[in-house]
Scaffold this active site. Structure first.
Site, PDB file in Angstrom:
ATOM      1  N   SER A   1       1.382  -5.206  -2.139  1.00 44.36           N
ATOM      2  CA  SER A   1       1.663  -4.290  -1.169  1.00 44.36           C
ATOM      3  C   SER A   1       2.285  -5.283  -0.465  1.00 44.36           C
ATOM      4  O   SER A   1       1.615  -6.299   0.254  1.00 44.36           O
ATOM      5  CB  SER A   1       0.368  -3.472  -0.489  1.00 44.36           C
ATOM      6  OG  SER A   1       0.978  -2.776  -0.126  1.00 44.36           O
TER       7      SER A   1
ATOM      8  N   HIS B   1       4.858  -2.541  -4.450  1.00 41.07           N
ATOM      9  CA  HIS B   1       4.180  -0.836  -3.977  1.00 41.07           C
ATOM     10  C   HIS B   1       4.360  -1.087  -2.636  1.00 41.07           C
ATOM     11  O   HIS B   1       4.057  -1.520  -1.582  1.00 41.07           O
ATOM     12  CB  HIS B   1       2.495  -0.964  -4.261  1.00 41.07           C
ATOM     13  CG  HIS B   1       1.849  -0.415  -3.969  1.00 41.07           C
ATOM     14  ND1 HIS B   1       1.239   0.738  -4.575  1.00 41.07           N
ATOM     15  CD2 HIS B   1       1.130  -0.481  -2.612  1.00 41.07           C
ATOM     16  CE1 HIS B   1       0.426   1.632  -3.668  1.00 41.07           C
ATOM     17  NE2 HIS B   1       0.227   0.926  -2.452  1.00 41.07           N
TER      18      HIS B   1
ATOM     19  N   MET C   1       3.203   6.120   4.862  1.00 43.10           N
ATOM     20  CA  MET C   1       2.854   6.478   5.168  1.00 43.10           C
ATOM     21  C   MET C   1       3.255   8.537   6.644  1.00 43.10           C
ATOM     22  O   MET C   1       4.407   7.356   7.352  1.00 43.10           O
ATOM     23  CB  MET C   1       1.650   6.299   6.856  1.00 43.10           C
ATOM     24  CG  MET C   1       0.717   4.886   5.798  1.00 43.10           C
ATOM     25  SD  MET C   1      -0.770   4.017   6.291  1.00 43.10           S
ATOM     26  CE  MET C   1      -0.893   1.960   4.684  1.00 43.10           C
TER      27      MET C   1
ATOM     28  N   HIS D   1       3.922   4.468  -2.635  1.00 45.17           N
ATOM     29  CA  HIS D   1       2.612   5.442  -2.351  1.00 45.17           C
ATOM     30  C   HIS D   1       2.598   6.523  -1.791  1.00 45.17           C
ATOM     31  O   HIS D   1       3.010   5.012   0.142  1.00 45.17           O
ATOM     32  CB  HIS D   1       1.045   4.264  -2.406  1.00 45.17           C
ATOM     33  CG  HIS D   1      -0.203   4.799  -1.875  1.00 45.17           C
ATOM     34  ND1 HIS D   1      -0.861   4.191  -1.817  1.00 45.17           N
ATOM     35  CD2 HIS D   1      -0.345   6.011  -1.758  1.00 45.17           C
ATOM     36  CE1 HIS D   1      -2.479   4.298  -1.673  1.00 45.17           C
ATOM     37  NE2 HIS D   1      -2.140   5.631  -1.481  1.00 45.17           N
TER      38      HIS D   1
ATOM     39  N   MET E   1       1.687   8.898   1.208  1.00 44.34           N
ATOM     40  CA  MET E   1       0.230   8.958   2.242  1.00 44.34           C
ATOM     41  C   MET E   1       0.886   9.954   3.551  1.00 44.34           C
ATOM     42  O   MET E   1       0.831   9.601   4.174  1.00 44.34           O
ATOM     43  CB  MET E   1      -0.602   8.268   2.838  1.00 44.34           C
ATOM     44  CG  MET E   1      -1.737   6.861   1.655  1.00 44.34           C
ATOM     45  SD  MET E   1      -2.007   5.580   2.346  1.00 44.34           S
ATOM     46  CE  MET E   1      -0.726   5.292   1.840  1.00 44.34           C
TER      47      MET E   1
ATOM     48  N   MET F   1      -7.982   5.043  -5.030  1.00 48.02           N
ATOM     49  CA  MET F   1      -8.567   3.815  -3.945  1.00 48.02           C
ATOM     50  C   MET F   1      -9.784   3.408  -3.617  1.00 48.02           C
ATOM     51  O   MET F   1     -10.882   3.934  -4.000  1.00 48.02           O
ATOM     52  CB  MET F   1      -8.288   4.981  -2.201  1.00 48.02           C
ATOM     53  CG  MET F   1      -7.060   5.901  -1.647  1.00 48.02           C
ATOM     54  SD  MET F   1      -5.247   4.248  -2.160  1.00 48.02           S
ATOM     55  CE  MET F   1      -5.832   3.187  -0.190  1.00 48.02           C
TER      56      MET F   1
ATOM     57  N   ASP G   1      -6.745  -0.025  -5.353  1.00 44.22           N
ATOM     58  CA  ASP G   1      -5.640  -0.160  -4.363  1.00 44.22           C
ATOM     59  C   ASP G   1      -6.575  -0.694  -3.137  1.00 44.22           C
ATOM     60  O   ASP G   1      -7.070   0.684  -2.754  1.00 44.22           O
ATOM     61  CB  ASP G   1      -4.618   1.312  -3.550  1.00 44.22           C
ATOM     62  CG  ASP G   1      -3.822   0.920  -2.800  1.00 44.22           C
ATOM     63  OD1 ASP G   1      -3.961  -0.428  -1.649  1.00 44.22           O
ATOM     64  OD2 ASP G   1      -3.299   1.248  -2.439  1.00 44.22           O
TER      65      ASP G   1
HETATM   66  C1  DX5 Z   1      -4.045   1.194   2.240  1.00 42.46           C
HETATM   67  C2  DX5 Z   1      -2.893   0.853   1.921  1.00 42.46           C
HETATM   68  C3  DX5 Z   1      -2.761  -0.956   0.277  1.00 42.46           C
HETATM   69  C4  DX5 Z   1      -3.233  -1.133   1.412  1.00 42.46           C
HETATM   70  C5  DX5 Z   1      -3.816  -2.292   0.404  1.00 42.46           C
HETATM   71  O1  DX5 Z   1      -3.915   2.176   2.890  1.00 42.46           O
HETATM   72  O2  DX5 Z   1      -2.680   1.705   0.647  1.00 42.46           O
HETATM   73  O3  DX5 Z   1      -2.162  -0.413  -0.414  1.00 42.46           O
HETATM   74  O4  DX5 Z   1      -1.782  -2.431   1.967  1.00 42.46           O
HETATM   75  O5  DX5 Z   1      -4.129  -3.812   1.681  1.00 42.46           O
HETATM   76  P1  DX5 Z   1      -4.889  -4.261   1.611  1.00 42.46           P
HETATM   77  O6  DX5 Z   1      -4.591  -5.740   0.079  1.00 42.46           O
HETATM   78  O7  DX5 Z   1      -5.205  -5.645   2.931  1.00 42.46           O
HETATM   79  O8  DX5 Z   1      -6.425  -3.760   1.336  1.00 42.46           O
HETATM   80 ZN    ZN Z   2      -0.872   1.833  -1.364  1.00 41.91          ZN
END
Ligand code: DX5
Ligand code: ZN
Length: 235
Positions: free
Chosen positions: A19, A44, A48, A77, A79, A148, A182
């Site tokens: 990510s 990824h 947001m 992704h 959100m 998640m 994730d």
């Molecule tokens: C959180 C994201 C993730 C995030 C994961 O809402 O969807 O993709 O980047 O980060 P880590 O690996 O630090 O939990």
């Molecule tokens: Zn994500």
């Protein structure tokens, strides 16, 4: 074309998907090079909107900017509260796989079918406090389920093991679906996820906050290989 990319992703499994959320946004070209050199086979991208989740990241310009610098599959992704509104622009910007949150929509089956019409791989995401049964109406119309393992919105949170039971049930009942996890992935939690039948592992801070992306990547890869169960989508 993007759906062909989905088949390619299926062949890559089990695979780590870094990510970019914790990357240096002022130097994304170098970040993509570093991640690619470390072994990334897909990226990824966490979009947001400050509404569905209490954090803001980026939109289409980042996706199209990255597209100019890499041929790697882009796994987006979403959100965001209105995934349908931005689906087509995201595909035009270069998304190969587009994932919406089941909590964000009224009719997840309809949204999945609309995404399919755009020719991309379709994912549905389930937040850590959402029950698995909420996915049922749309599972026939998606290629991937993103489970998640933290509350959606921020990197660097701790892994929630409730995700493992969801993965096990999905793997048992839907052997054809790609399963992605994730949040909170490290060399220990990634083994648990693989053992639960997961195929794709989104990793943010464990790679990006390390001094050496290649070393972090190799350690995570080795951890996946050490998993005893290999009940992935191809198994
Ligand atoms: C959180 C994201 C993730 C995030 C994961 O809402 O969807 O993709 O980047 O980060 P880590 O690996 O630090 O939990
Ligand atoms: Zn994500």
């Amino acid at each position: 074309m993007p759906r062909a990319t989905l088949d390619a992703i299926r062949e890559l499994t089990p695979a780590i998907m870094p990510s970019i959320l914790s990357c240096d946004f002022g130097d994304m070209k170098s970040e993509v090079t570093r991640l690619t050199d470390a072994g990334a086979q897909a990226l990824h991208l966490d979009v947001m909107d400050g509404h569905f989740v209490p954090n803001l990241t980026f939109g289409m310009p980042m996706v199209s900017g990255l597209r100019r610098h890499t041929d790697l599959p882009l796994d987006v992704h979403l959100m965001i509260s209105e995934p349908l509104r931005y689906a087509k622009p995201m595909v035009q910007a270069g998304a190969d796989v587009l994932t919406f949150h089941v909590e964000a929509v009224e009719d997840a089956a309809f949204v999945a079918k609309e995404f399919r019409k755009l020719g991309v791989g379709v994912g549905v995401a389930l937040d850590s406090d959402t029950k698995l049964t909420d996915l049922e109406p749309c599972l026939d119309f998606v290629d991937m389920v993103l489970v998640m393992s933290v509350k959606a919105g921020f990197g660097g949170q701790s892994f929630n093991p409730i995700s493992l039971e969801k993965l096990r049930l999905l793997r048992d009942n839907h052997p054809e679906l790609l399963l992605q996890i994730d949040g909170g992935m490290n060399t220990e939690t990634i083994v648990l996820a693989r053992d639960a039948g997961c195929d794709l592992f989104v990793v943010g801070s464990s790679i990006i906050h390390s001094d050496d992306y290649s070393e972090a990547f190799a350690e995570l890869d080795q951890a996946i290989k050490s998993a005893t169960a290999t009940r992935g989508v191809k198994a």
